[in-house]
Design an enzyme around this catalytic site. Structure first.
Site, PDB file in Angstrom:
ATOM      1  N   ASP A  13       0.866  -1.145   0.152  1.00  0.00           N
ATOM      2  CA  ASP A  13      -0.082   0.107  -0.033  1.00  0.00           C
ATOM      3  C   ASP A  13       0.649   1.209   0.257  1.00  0.00           C
ATOM      4  O   ASP A  13       0.502   2.401   0.688  1.00  0.00           O
ATOM      5  CB  ASP A  13      -1.088   0.177   1.282  1.00  0.00           C
ATOM      6  CG  ASP A  13      -1.756  -1.228   1.293  1.00  0.00           C
ATOM      7  OD1 ASP A  13      -2.096  -1.876   0.219  1.00  0.00           O
ATOM      8  OD2 ASP A  13      -2.180  -1.806   2.505  1.00  0.00           O
ATOM      9  N   LYS A  16       2.079   2.118  -5.270  1.00  0.00           N
ATOM     10  CA  LYS A  16       2.676   1.698  -6.565  1.00  0.00           C
ATOM     11  C   LYS A  16       1.787   2.028  -7.725  1.00  0.00           C
ATOM     12  O   LYS A  16       2.206   2.208  -8.645  1.00  0.00           O
ATOM     13  CB  LYS A  16       2.606   0.022  -6.403  1.00  0.00           C
ATOM     14  CG  LYS A  16       3.846  -0.368  -5.427  1.00  0.00           C
ATOM     15  CD  LYS A  16       3.884  -1.641  -5.018  1.00  0.00           C
ATOM     16  CE  LYS A  16       2.635  -2.394  -4.362  1.00  0.00           C
ATOM     17  NZ  LYS A  16       2.653  -1.947  -2.947  1.00  0.00           N
ATOM     18  N   GLY A  17       0.508   1.677  -7.615  1.00  0.00           N
ATOM     19  CA  GLY A  17      -0.486   2.028  -8.698  1.00  0.00           C
ATOM     20  C   GLY A  17      -0.190   3.496  -9.460  1.00  0.00           C
ATOM     21  O   GLY A  17      -0.106   3.419 -10.523  1.00  0.00           O
ATOM     22  N   LYS A  18      -0.099   4.389  -8.608  1.00  0.00           N
ATOM     23  CA  LYS A  18      -0.174   5.818  -9.150  1.00  0.00           C
ATOM     24  C   LYS A  18       1.002   5.951  -9.650  1.00  0.00           C
ATOM     25  O   LYS A  18       1.237   6.393 -10.931  1.00  0.00           O
ATOM     26  CB  LYS A  18      -0.040   6.787  -7.912  1.00  0.00           C
ATOM     27  CG  LYS A  18       0.480   8.360  -8.197  1.00  0.00           C
ATOM     28  CD  LYS A  18       0.519   9.170  -7.599  1.00  0.00           C
ATOM     29  CE  LYS A  18       1.155  10.414  -8.109  1.00  0.00           C
ATOM     30  NZ  LYS A  18       1.074  11.774  -7.437  1.00  0.00           N
ATOM     31  N   GLY A  40      -3.976  -4.232  -4.194  1.00  0.00           N
ATOM     32  CA  GLY A  40      -5.022  -3.426  -4.674  1.00  0.00           C
ATOM     33  C   GLY A  40      -4.301  -1.947  -4.913  1.00  0.00           C
ATOM     34  O   GLY A  40      -3.785  -1.425  -4.213  1.00  0.00           O
ATOM     35  N   HIS A  41      -4.220  -1.812  -6.268  1.00  0.00           N
ATOM     36  CA  HIS A  41      -3.435  -0.606  -6.686  1.00  0.00           C
ATOM     37  C   HIS A  41      -4.134   0.471  -7.150  1.00  0.00           C
ATOM     38  O   HIS A  41      -5.144   0.201  -8.228  1.00  0.00           O
ATOM     39  CB  HIS A  41      -2.378  -1.142  -7.987  1.00  0.00           C
ATOM     40  CG  HIS A  41      -1.294  -2.160  -7.287  1.00  0.00           C
ATOM     41  ND1 HIS A  41      -0.063  -2.576  -8.025  1.00  0.00           N
ATOM     42  CD2 HIS A  41      -1.076  -2.521  -6.054  1.00  0.00           C
ATOM     43  CE1 HIS A  41       0.460  -3.389  -7.379  1.00  0.00           C
ATOM     44  NE2 HIS A  41      -0.109  -3.326  -6.160  1.00  0.00           N
ATOM     45  N   GLN A 221       2.474  -5.894  -3.081  1.00  0.00           N
ATOM     46  CA  GLN A 221       2.881  -6.134  -1.730  1.00  0.00           C
ATOM     47  C   GLN A 221       4.076  -5.165  -1.514  1.00  0.00           C
ATOM     48  O   GLN A 221       4.394  -4.409  -2.336  1.00  0.00           O
ATOM     49  CB  GLN A 221       3.082  -7.647  -1.378  1.00  0.00           C
ATOM     50  CG  GLN A 221       1.721  -8.368  -1.039  1.00  0.00           C
ATOM     51  CD  GLN A 221       1.362  -8.760  -2.525  1.00  0.00           C
ATOM     52  OE1 GLN A 221       1.891  -9.345  -3.387  1.00  0.00           O
ATOM     53  NE2 GLN A 221       0.132  -8.564  -2.931  1.00  0.00           N
ATOM     54  N   ALA A 296      -7.565  -0.943   0.295  1.00  0.00           N
ATOM     55  CA  ALA A 296      -8.291  -1.057  -1.119  1.00  0.00           C
ATOM     56  C   ALA A 296      -9.020  -2.177  -1.444  1.00  0.00           C
ATOM     57  O   ALA A 296      -9.939  -2.099  -2.249  1.00  0.00           O
ATOM     58  CB  ALA A 296      -7.318  -0.498  -2.165  1.00  0.00           C
ATOM     59  N   THR A 298      -9.890  -4.962   1.047  1.00  0.00           N
ATOM     60  CA  THR A 298     -10.911  -5.355   2.189  1.00  0.00           C
ATOM     61  C   THR A 298     -11.460  -4.540   2.885  1.00  0.00           C
ATOM     62  O   THR A 298     -12.255  -4.784   3.814  1.00  0.00           O
ATOM     63  CB  THR A 298      -9.820  -6.110   2.916  1.00  0.00           C
ATOM     64  OG1 THR A 298      -8.889  -5.519   3.514  1.00  0.00           O
ATOM     65  CG2 THR A 298      -9.187  -7.690   2.395  1.00  0.00           C
ATOM     66  N   ARG A 300     -10.106  -2.964   5.287  1.00  0.00           N
ATOM     67  CA  ARG A 300      -9.896  -2.921   6.786  1.00  0.00           C
ATOM     68  C   ARG A 300      -9.164  -1.585   6.977  1.00  0.00           C
ATOM     69  O   ARG A 300      -8.300  -1.239   6.161  1.00  0.00           O
ATOM     70  CB  ARG A 300      -8.986  -4.259   6.913  1.00  0.00           C
ATOM     71  CG  ARG A 300      -9.490  -5.630   6.829  1.00  0.00           C
ATOM     72  CD  ARG A 300      -8.625  -6.690   7.268  1.00  0.00           C
ATOM     73  NE  ARG A 300      -7.581  -6.898   6.001  1.00  0.00           N
ATOM     74  CZ  ARG A 300      -6.486  -7.753   5.795  1.00  0.00           C
ATOM     75  NH1 ARG A 300      -6.452  -8.392   7.007  1.00  0.00           N
ATOM     76  NH2 ARG A 300      -6.009  -7.814   5.034  1.00  0.00           N
ATOM     77  N   ARG A 302      -6.224   0.343   7.978  1.00  0.00           N
ATOM     78  CA  ARG A 302      -4.591  -0.047   8.219  1.00  0.00           C
ATOM     79  C   ARG A 302      -4.117   0.358   9.489  1.00  0.00           C
ATOM     80  O   ARG A 302      -4.355   1.480  10.087  1.00  0.00           O
ATOM     81  CB  ARG A 302      -3.994   0.490   7.248  1.00  0.00           C
ATOM     82  CG  ARG A 302      -4.373  -0.041   5.803  1.00  0.00           C
ATOM     83  CD  ARG A 302      -3.696   0.488   4.563  1.00  0.00           C
ATOM     84  NE  ARG A 302      -4.171   0.266   3.243  1.00  0.00           N
ATOM     85  CZ  ARG A 302      -4.261   0.976   2.291  1.00  0.00           C
ATOM     86  NH1 ARG A 302      -3.840   2.316   2.326  1.00  0.00           N
ATOM     87  NH2 ARG A 302      -4.910   0.346   1.207  1.00  0.00           N
ATOM     88  N   ASP A 330       2.549  14.925   1.930  1.00  0.00           N
ATOM     89  CA  ASP A 330       1.751  15.893   2.301  1.00  0.00           C
ATOM     90  C   ASP A 330       0.584  15.665   3.503  1.00  0.00           C
ATOM     91  O   ASP A 330       0.014  16.718   4.105  1.00  0.00           O
ATOM     92  CB  ASP A 330       0.753  16.210   0.990  1.00  0.00           C
ATOM     93  CG  ASP A 330       0.131  15.019   0.443  1.00  0.00           C
ATOM     94  OD1 ASP A 330       0.886  13.987  -0.024  1.00  0.00           O
ATOM     95  OD2 ASP A 330      -1.127  14.958   0.395  1.00  0.00           O
ATOM     96  N   SER A 408       5.671  12.391  -4.280  1.00  0.00           N
ATOM     97  CA  SER A 408       4.265  12.632  -4.496  1.00  0.00           C
ATOM     98  C   SER A 408       3.563  13.111  -3.566  1.00  0.00           C
ATOM     99  O   SER A 408       3.689  12.991  -2.302  1.00  0.00           O
ATOM    100  CB  SER A 408       3.951  11.075  -4.812  1.00  0.00           C
ATOM    101  OG  SER A 408       2.437  11.233  -5.011  1.00  0.00           O
TER     102      SER A 408
HETATM  103  P1  IMO Z   1      -0.449  -4.271  -2.468  1.00  0.00           P
HETATM  104  O1  IMO Z   1       0.087  -4.686  -3.731  1.00  0.00           O
HETATM  105  C1  IMO Z   1      -1.053  -4.692   1.943  1.00  0.00           C
HETATM  106  C2  IMO Z   1      -0.662  -8.493   3.441  1.00  0.00           C
HETATM  107  C3  IMO Z   1      -2.202  -9.186   4.158  1.00  0.00           C
HETATM  108  C4  IMO Z   1      -1.724 -10.060   5.175  1.00  0.00           C
HETATM  109  C5  IMO Z   1      -0.496 -10.569   4.277  1.00  0.00           C
HETATM  110  C6  IMO Z   1      -0.799 -11.891   3.632  1.00  0.00           C
HETATM  111  O2  IMO Z   1      -1.833  -3.268  -2.404  1.00  0.00           O
HETATM  112  O3  IMO Z   1       0.522  -3.446  -1.838  1.00  0.00           O
HETATM  113  P2  IMO Z   1      -1.937 -12.777   1.763  1.00  0.00           P
HETATM  114  O4  IMO Z   1      -3.489 -12.464   1.143  1.00  0.00           O
HETATM  115  O5  IMO Z   1      -1.016 -12.474   0.826  1.00  0.00           O
HETATM  116  O6  IMO Z   1      -2.095 -14.162   2.103  1.00  0.00           O
HETATM  117  O7  IMO Z   1      -1.989 -11.783   2.903  1.00  0.00           O
HETATM  118  O8  IMO Z   1       0.118  -9.852   3.437  1.00  0.00           O
HETATM  119  N1  IMO Z   1      -1.124  -8.242   1.924  1.00  0.00           N
HETATM  120  C7  IMO Z   1      -1.005  -6.700   1.734  1.00  0.00           C
HETATM  121  N2  IMO Z   1      -1.071  -5.597   2.659  1.00  0.00           N
HETATM  122  N3  IMO Z   1      -0.992  -4.482   0.619  1.00  0.00           N
HETATM  123  C8  IMO Z   1      -1.035  -5.694  -0.153  1.00  0.00           C
HETATM  124  O9  IMO Z   1      -0.929  -5.409  -1.696  1.00  0.00           O
HETATM  125  C9  IMO Z   1      -1.088  -6.910   0.238  1.00  0.00           C
HETATM  126  N4  IMO Z   1      -1.005  -8.212  -0.281  1.00  0.00           N
HETATM  127  C10 IMO Z   1      -1.050  -8.860   1.018  1.00  0.00           C
HETATM  128  O10 IMO Z   1      -3.069  -8.040   4.574  1.00  0.00           O
HETATM  129  O11 IMO Z   1      -1.196  -9.388   6.289  1.00  0.00           O
HETATM  130 MG    MG Z   2      -2.958  -2.796  -0.835  1.00  0.00          MG
END
Ligand code: IMO
Ligand code: MG
Length: 419
Positions: A13, A16-18, A40-41, A221, A296, A298, A300, A302, A330, A408
């Site tokens: 998080d 990366k997407g941006k 979730g990008h 990730q 983005a 779930t 949840r 953070r 910012d 950014s």
């Molecule tokens: P992006 O690409 C943030 C976290 C999960 C969990 C652990 C394992 O958007 O940065 P998994 O579903 O892979 O078995 O979960 O990794 N996790 C992420 N946290 N951004 C992500 O992706 C994540 N992908 C997995 O919350 O703690």
């Molecule tokens: Mg994410």
């Protein structure tokens, strides 16, 4: 030509997407090399927002080819939903996306196994996104998996049944109550949809491409969730570091060019596991609110905390980061004092290394900076940045030994300073 890599250096998080969307302009090919729909990008441009899960973030650039690489695990159901959502905006997704035949398939029963595993772990659960990532990579490594290329085989249905039967046995053994057939029909329809895409031998495609054109590899990730170097076992099941791009696309380490490492000016983590600089007070709450730190994928909330330079320098080392990209500074505009963790106290000893023991009690040692107390979001050039802010980034560059090339200052494509 080279493959430049974009990596998250924290717990995911980072934005990366941006950044991939911004950089994609310069690259005819953008490729995802690991992870799956746990990612979730988020992209924001022209007043619109999108969250991408398995599709590379170059999808909105007219001339870019987007590859879902062999290191990715792909859920045909999510993939179809995602493609249809984007196609509605007029993007010709089937012309812009190529899928590696060697990418592994996430079955509905992989998702059930993910849920069963987490339930069995109780309090010690990973906090997985429950997208079936872990069980799919487990099947890959134990040599039971199904790959995208298998959907072209005449006996695909039999191969599917064989793996499903194995999963059902495991679910029974775990006494996990569920209906393994519930999503089967949807899955098969989504597989039919996936068959309409161009399925490629990724390793040949990318190496042929590199003879004349550069590639941008998009990580998912973050380094601290890496299967080897993250805070094991609270990690994801793939190699999120730079080396993962070689395995996940079929390219040589010598073809890697720039390694762009992305980090936020503070830290967040979603799911369980160690987070040395985590804040449980109103400052943490403020960061979550200002940074809109909610998953983005779930939704949840953070976990939030101050920037951890010990962990960040570790991530820079593992991936050989050449260029840093700082996101969301910012969000710190209104803080009187800004803290960065520069070492840890572990068992009464000060260290600037990440300890082996995930369960160790780590006390962060901080260096404090006076806040800049001004609105950075409108800044579009280096000269407009306040002095307090410039001091702050110089300190980080010195500590990390790598220049910060992009800053950014907001989610939109335009809110970006290139240095
Ligand atoms: P992006 O690409 C943030 C976290 C999960 C969990 C652990 C394992 O958007 O940065 P998994 O579903 O892979 O078995 O979960 O990794 N996790 C992420 N946290 N951004 C992500 O992706 C994540 N992908 C997995 O919350 O703690
Ligand atoms: Mg994410």
């Amino acid at each position: 030509m080279k493959t430049d890599v974009v990596l998250g250096l924290q717990w995911g998080d980072e934005g990366k997407g941006k950044i991939v969307d911004v950089l994609a302009e310069r690259y005819p090919v953008v490729a995802r090399f690991q992870g799956g729909p746990n990612a979730g990008h988020s992209l924001h441009f022209d007043g619109r927002s999108f969250v991408l899960r398995s599709i590379p973030s170059g999808i909105f650039r007219d001339d870019a080819v987007n590859i879902v690489g062999n290191g990715v695990v792909i859920d045909p159901i999510t993939f179809r939903d995602e493609c249809e959502n984007i196609a509605r905006t007029g993007v010709p997704v089937k012309d812009r996306i190529l899928v590696a035949k060697k990418a592994h398939l996430i079955l509905p029963t992989h998702r059930l196994l993910d849920a069963a595993n987490e339930a069995a772990m109780g309090k010690g659960k990973i906090g997985s996104t429950l997208k079936g990532i872990g069980p799919t990579y487990t099947d890959k490594v134990s040599r039971n998996g199904l790959r995208v290329g298998d959907i072209l085989a005449e006996d695909f249905r039999q191969r599917y049944e064989k793996l499903k039967t194995r999963h059902v046995k495991m679910l029974r053994q775990m006494e996990y109550a569920c209906d393994p057939d519930a999503e089967e029909a949807t899955f098969m329809e989504a597989v039919d949809y996936l068959r309409q895409f161009t399925l490629i031998d990724c390793e040949y495609y990318v190496n042929e491409t590199l003879k004349t054109k550069p590639i941008l590899a998009e990580g998912a990730q973050g380094s601290m969730l890496d299967i080897d170097y993250g805070s094991y076992p609270f990690v994801t099941s793939s190699s999120t570091a730079c080396a993962g791009a070689c395995i996940g696309l079929g390219i040589s380490p010598s073809s890697i060019g720039h390694v762009y490492g992305i980090f936020k000016a503070y830290c967040t983590r979603v799911g369980s596991g160690p987070f040395p600089t985590e804040l449980f007070d109103e400052t943490g709450e403020k960061l979550r609110k200002i940074g809109n730190e909610f998953g983005a994928v779930t939704g949840r909330p953070r976990r939030t905390g101050w920037l951890d330079l010990v962990a960040l320098r570790y991530a820079v080392m593992i991936s050989g980061v050449t260029d840093l990209i700082m996101m969301k500074s910012d969000c710190l505009d209104t803080f009187e004092t800004i803290r960065v963790c520069t070492s840890y106290m572990v068992d009464g000893k000060e260290t600037a290394q990440v300890p082996f023991d995930t369960y160790a009690r780590i006390e962060p040692v901080y260096t404090d900076f006076k806040g800049w107390n001004s609105d950075l979001t409108g800044c579009r050039s280096e000269s407009e940045l306040p002095e307090a802010f410039r001091n702050y980034i110089s300190f980080m560059e010195e500590y990390l030994g790598v220049p910060i090339r992009i800053i950014s200052l907001g989610p939109d494509r335009e809110a970006t300073i290139m240095r």
